[in-house]
Write an enzyme that holds these catalytic residues in place. Structure first.
Site, PDB file in Angstrom:
ATOM      1  N   CYS A  30     101.711  49.757  68.581  1.00  5.56           N
ATOM      2  CA  CYS A  30     102.319  50.239  69.815  1.00  5.56           C
ATOM      3  C   CYS A  30     103.581  49.440  70.142  1.00  5.56           C
ATOM      4  O   CYS A  30     104.574  49.565  69.456  1.00  5.56           O
ATOM      5  CB  CYS A  30     101.304  50.200  70.964  1.00  5.56           C
ATOM      6  SG  CYS A  30     101.845  51.089  72.427  1.00  5.56           S
ATOM      7  N   HIS A  63      96.048  52.768  68.791  1.00  2.00           N
ATOM      8  CA  HIS A  63      95.454  51.432  68.919  1.00  2.00           C
ATOM      9  C   HIS A  63      94.118  51.276  68.196  1.00  2.00           C
ATOM     10  O   HIS A  63      93.061  51.524  68.790  1.00  2.00           O
ATOM     11  CB  HIS A  63      95.232  51.126  70.396  1.00  2.00           C
ATOM     12  CG  HIS A  63      96.496  50.925  71.154  1.00  2.00           C
ATOM     13  ND1 HIS A  63      97.038  49.681  71.391  1.00  2.00           N
ATOM     14  CD2 HIS A  63      97.355  51.817  71.696  1.00  2.00           C
ATOM     15  CE1 HIS A  63      98.169  49.806  72.064  1.00  2.00           C
ATOM     16  NE2 HIS A  63      98.385  51.095  72.259  1.00  2.00           N
ATOM     17  N   GLU A  80      92.657  48.518  67.543  1.00  2.00           N
ATOM     18  CA  GLU A  80      91.896  47.378  68.100  1.00  2.00           C
ATOM     19  C   GLU A  80      91.026  47.798  69.283  1.00  2.00           C
ATOM     20  O   GLU A  80      90.134  47.056  69.676  1.00  2.00           O
ATOM     21  CB  GLU A  80      92.864  46.237  68.491  1.00  2.00           C
ATOM     22  CG  GLU A  80      93.594  46.404  69.826  1.00  2.00           C
ATOM     23  CD  GLU A  80      94.770  47.389  69.765  1.00  2.00           C
ATOM     24  OE1 GLU A  80      94.860  48.158  68.795  1.00  2.00           O
ATOM     25  OE2 GLU A  80      95.567  47.389  70.723  1.00  2.00           O
TER      26      GLU A  80
END
Lengths: 81, 222
Positions: free
Chosen positions: B85, B194, B196
């Site tokens: 990002c 994302h 994570e």
């Protein structure tokens, strides 16, 4: 004291959603003159005295390195009295 | 294996990135933007957020922070580097990958779970996936539209350097539905969604994102 102005605009081929949103808002307010709107950034840099060619060259360098992203943007540098 | 996670002022996802590294079996090392010391890490993650308030352009100021100098050097030497990002935007501003990220075509900030296909499994960050694998991970950005010129796009396509593509309708106006790309060497990867935030079903929509972090540990062990 002089003012150096750097204008940064998205390159013509890069889509400008902000400009499009402004262009769409204008006729809603009765302003029907706009065929297209592009939105950019303007930097006003104040310096002491009149700028020397060397100083203007430095500003050009800074505009290319930091103030604009040459991948998507063009810039112009001018002196405003 | 030590994976560095950089914190810039305005970074939001450093803790989740560090957690993902630990989940994958690595040791997460915090790196500070103002400290040009990589603390002996084997790889680096630039996490998401709004570094330096996204002032000027997303990633434009972070790209010149002291920690980036050794990171750029190490990446040129082959160190695995993942930008997620805002981290992807930093990679683009640092010219470690081609192109730029611009404002979403519909102007809205997006926050949703997004399907992607993984298309290149030869990079340091994607070897745990199978080619064509569909994954579901969060997408949250205001300036996620990947832009580049036609020549660069042809190169990326021709060399298989588009590592992930959005499935279905184009969420942000990215050229050719690009969600992530790699450099020619395959050690630097930029990804807009994302991974994570998707490492277990308790906190994410899937555990699909974990593959990015197990991939790099595999790459480092050799």
């Amino acid at each position: 004291m002089a003012k150096i102005v750097v204008d940064v605009m998205l390159k013509p081929e890069i889509l400008d959603p902000q400009g499009k949103a402004v262009a769409a808002a204008l006729p809603r307010l009765g302003f029907t003159f706009a065929k297209d709107v592009r939105q950019g950034k303007r930097f006003e840099i104040e310096i002491d005295g009149d700028p020397t060619p060397a100083q203007l060259a430095e500003v050009e360098k800074a505009a290319e390195k930091l103030l604009s992203n040459p991948v998507i943007e063009n810039f112009t540098v001018r002196v405003e009295k | 294996m030590k994976i560095g996670v950089v914190t810039f002022p305005g970074t939001l996802d450093d803790r989740d990135a560090a957690r993902a590294v630990r989940y994958a079996g690595g040791e997460a090392i915090s790196l500070w933007h103002n400290d040009a010391d990589l603390k002996g890490v084997d790889a680096v993650i630039l996490p998401g957020g709004f570094s330096y308030g996204d002032y000027l352009r997303c990633g434009a100021i972070s790209r010149f922070s002291p920690v980036m100098e050794p990171i750029i050097d190490a990446a040129h030497g082959g160190m695995p580097l993942l930008g997620i990002c805002n981290g992807f935007q930093v990679l683009a501003e640092a010219h470690l990958i081609p192109g730029a990220l611009t404002r979403n075509h519909e102007l809205h900030f997006l926050c949703r779970d997004q399907k992607l296909t993984i298309e290149n499994t030869d990079t340091a960050w994607t070897s745990s996936f199978s080619s064509g694998q569909e994954i579901l991970i969060p997408l949250k950005n205001g300036e996620g539209a990947y832009m580049c010129d036609d020549k660069t796009l042809a190169e990326l396509e021709g060399e298989g350097r588009i590592i992930a593509r959005y499935v279905g309708e184009n969420p942000n106006g990215s050229r050719n539905l690009i969600a992530g790309i790699t450099n020619a060497r395959g050690n630097v990867v930029g990804l807009m969604p994302h991974p994570e935030h998707a490492i277990d079903s308790l906190t994410g929509p899937s555990a699909d994102g974990l593959g990015f972090f197990t991939s790099v540990l595999k790459a480092l062990v050799g």
